[in-house]
Design an enzyme around this catalytic site. Structure first.
Site, PDB file in Angstrom:
ATOM      1  N   ASP A  13       0.820  -1.226   0.000  1.00 18.92           N
ATOM      2  CA  ASP A  13       0.000   0.000   0.000  1.00 18.92           C
ATOM      3  C   ASP A  13       0.850   1.271   0.000  1.00 18.92           C
ATOM      4  OD1 ASP A  13      -2.420  -1.604   0.332  1.00 18.92           O
ATOM      5  OD2 ASP A  13      -1.790  -1.841   2.411  1.00 18.92           O
ATOM      6  N   HIS A  41      -4.401  -2.051  -6.147  1.00 17.76           N
ATOM      7  CA  HIS A  41      -3.779  -0.747  -6.324  1.00 17.76           C
ATOM      8  C   HIS A  41      -4.787   0.201  -6.956  1.00 17.76           C
ATOM      9  CE1 HIS A  41      -2.172  -3.444  -9.613  1.00 17.76           C
ATOM     10  NE2 HIS A  41      -2.904  -2.612 -10.312  1.00 17.76           N
ATOM     11  N   GLY A 300     -10.955  -3.162   2.446  1.00 12.91           N
ATOM     12  CA  GLY A 300     -11.639  -2.056   3.103  1.00 12.91           C
ATOM     13  C   GLY A 300     -11.259  -1.901   4.563  1.00 12.91           C
ATOM     14  N   ARG A 303      -6.128   0.593   7.839  1.00 18.58           N
ATOM     15  CA  ARG A 303      -4.721   0.218   7.931  1.00 18.58           C
ATOM     16  C   ARG A 303      -4.132   0.685   9.256  1.00 18.58           C
ATOM     17  NH1 ARG A 303      -4.105   2.486   2.021  1.00 18.58           N
ATOM     18  NH2 ARG A 303      -4.798   0.670   0.827  1.00 18.58           N
ATOM     19  N   CYS A 329       3.068  10.453  -0.523  1.00 16.34           N
ATOM     20  CA  CYS A 329       2.203  10.897   0.589  1.00 16.34           C
ATOM     21  C   CYS A 329       2.865  11.888   1.539  1.00 16.34           C
ATOM     22  CB  CYS A 329       1.692   9.692   1.387  1.00 16.34           C
ATOM     23  SG  CYS A 329       0.796   8.473   0.410  1.00 16.34           S
ATOM     24  N   GLY A 413       0.485  14.402  -3.488  1.00 20.46           N
ATOM     25  CA  GLY A 413      -0.934  14.166  -3.716  1.00 20.46           C
ATOM     26  C   GLY A 413      -1.121  12.940  -4.582  1.00 20.46           C
TER      27      GLY A 413
END
Length: 426
Positions: A13, A41, A300, A303, A329, A413
């Site tokens: 992730d 992804h 879903g 994390r 990020c 972003g």
């Protein structure tokens, strides 16, 4: 000619799909080489967001070849579903190639995955219940069904009957649940095979031909190096090799791999159980989770969140031979007053820089942190390191120093145009 591997350096992730899509603009072929449809992804293109689990991110570049290599375990139902979903949005999938040597996930793998996980009780490993592990088990036991078998009606029937006899004995006698029906599985999955037939070929030949013709090949790793079955936090790992599986999983020799690009978030996240030394259980972790929309693409599940861990990154660099780093990020951390970076662990009173194999040692490890001031400025439009606020730039550069890898890109972003190039990969 250049070949580059994009691999996650943490627990998955990390934003590999975005980096692969970004780098794929200058690639002639993009290939998956391990994992299965447990590896979600997300790609954002304009107003559309796509969630893929099997198809390489490069599918959105219609002039590129997208390859699902022999090291991937393929759920035909999932793959057909993805293809239909892309067709509904007028995405051209004619350039997809599926290895005839890839192993197939069938309903008994998924059922067995769920039963085995439930039987572990408190020792569960956090599987996605997609049948990935049982499919790799059959592959290693030499009883697996490959894509080539799926296309041969008589051979598929023979192998399916043999495997169902064994699996149904497990289901009824060991787990005391209902057996699976041969006819319904056979008809459904044979039809999936026929729908996929147009994409099936020897993908090793395809990829090596691209390299022979001086083209660029981008390999897309699934999950992350800390989930590697050999180099990760075993047994809380996946069943394949993100770190070093590119050659065996694609049929492209190791001598033809030029660059290994590691992808990391500016913090750390993990889905499922297992060690996580820098995990946060406070409002800071909640803040990052909300700001980063940290919920599993496939499951879903929320994390788990933690600080950036350079012990993990240096381990990943070593075992995967990383040559460059992509940092994602950075913008998610905006608004935090203080940031922490794990620079080492303390184990039984001793400072260590390695990532222990022993789970009991890991449980006794305490992170040693370096603190840096945060920033409040909006950085989502920044295009260069020089444009970052002083504290944001200091944070990014400090991560780079501690990991000791050249920074290829940094992202502020989710959009493609928010990924900024510092060093050309191609």
């Amino acid at each position: 000619m250049t070949s580059a591997v994009v691999v996650g350096t943490q627990w998955g992730d990390e934003g590999k799909g975005k980096i692969t899509d970004f780098l794929g603009q200058n690639a002639d072929a993009i290939a998956r080489y391990q994992g299965g449809d447990n590896a979600g992804h997300t790609i954002k293109l304009g107003e559309d967001t796509y969630h893929l689990q099997l198809i390489p991110s490069g599918i959105f570049n219609s002039d590129k070849v997208s390859v699902i290599g022999n090291g991937v375990v393929v759920n035909p139902k999932s793959l057909v579903g993805e293809l239909r979903g892309l067709a509904d949005k007028n995405v051209d999938t004619s350039q997809l190639k599926l290895s005839d040597r890839a192993h197939v996930i069938l309903p008994y793998h998924i059922k067995l995955d769920s039963l085995q996980e439930a039987a572990k009780g408190d020792q569960k490993i956090g599987t996605t219940n997609r049948g990935i592990g049982p499919a790799y088990m059959d592959k290693a036991a030499r009883s697996g069904i490959r894509v080539a078998d799926l296309l041969d009606k008589d051979l598929f029937a023979t192998k399916l009957k043999q495997n169902l006899a064994e699996k149904n004995a497990l289901f009824t006698k060991i787990y005391e649940v209902e057996a699976l029906d041969f006819d319904s599985i056979f008809e459904e999955y044979y039809q999936y095979g026929q729908e996929l037939k147009q994409y099936v070929c020897d993908t090793s030949v395809v990829l090596n031909d691209v390299l022979d013709q001086k083209g660029n090949v981008l390999f897309e790793g699934a999950q992350g190096i800390l989930l590697d079955i050999d180099q990760g936090t075993y047994p809380f790992v996946t069943s394949s090799n993100p770190a070093g599986g590119v050659s065996t999983g694609s049929g492209v020799g190791a001598s033809r791999i030029d660059e290994v690009v590691g992808v990391a978030k500016a913090y750390t996240s993990r889905v499922g159980d297992g060690p996580f030394p820098t995990e946060l259980f406070d409002e800071t972790g909640d803040f990052i989770r909300q700001a980063g929309h940290e919920y599993g693409t496939v499951t879903g599940r929320p994390r788990r969140i933690g600080w950036f861990d350079t012990v993990v990154l240096r381990h990943s660099k070593r075992v995967a031979g990383l040559t460059q780093l992509c940092l994602n990020c950075v913008d998610v951390l905006t608004g935090l007053k203080t940031l922490k970076i794990c620079v080492a662990y303390e184990l039984d009173g001793e400072r260590i820089d390695r990532y222990p194999a022993s789970l009991s040692e890991l449980a006794r490890c305490t992170p040693i942190y370096e603190e840096l001031p945060g920033w409040d400025e909006d950085i989502t439009g920044v295009k260069t390191l020089e444009e970052l606020p002083v504290n944001a730039r200091r944070y990014v550069e400090r991560l780079q120093e501690l990991v000791d890898l050249p920074l290829a890109t940094f992202a502020v972003g989710p959009d493609r145009d928010q990924t900024n190039i510092l060093k050309a990969i191609w």
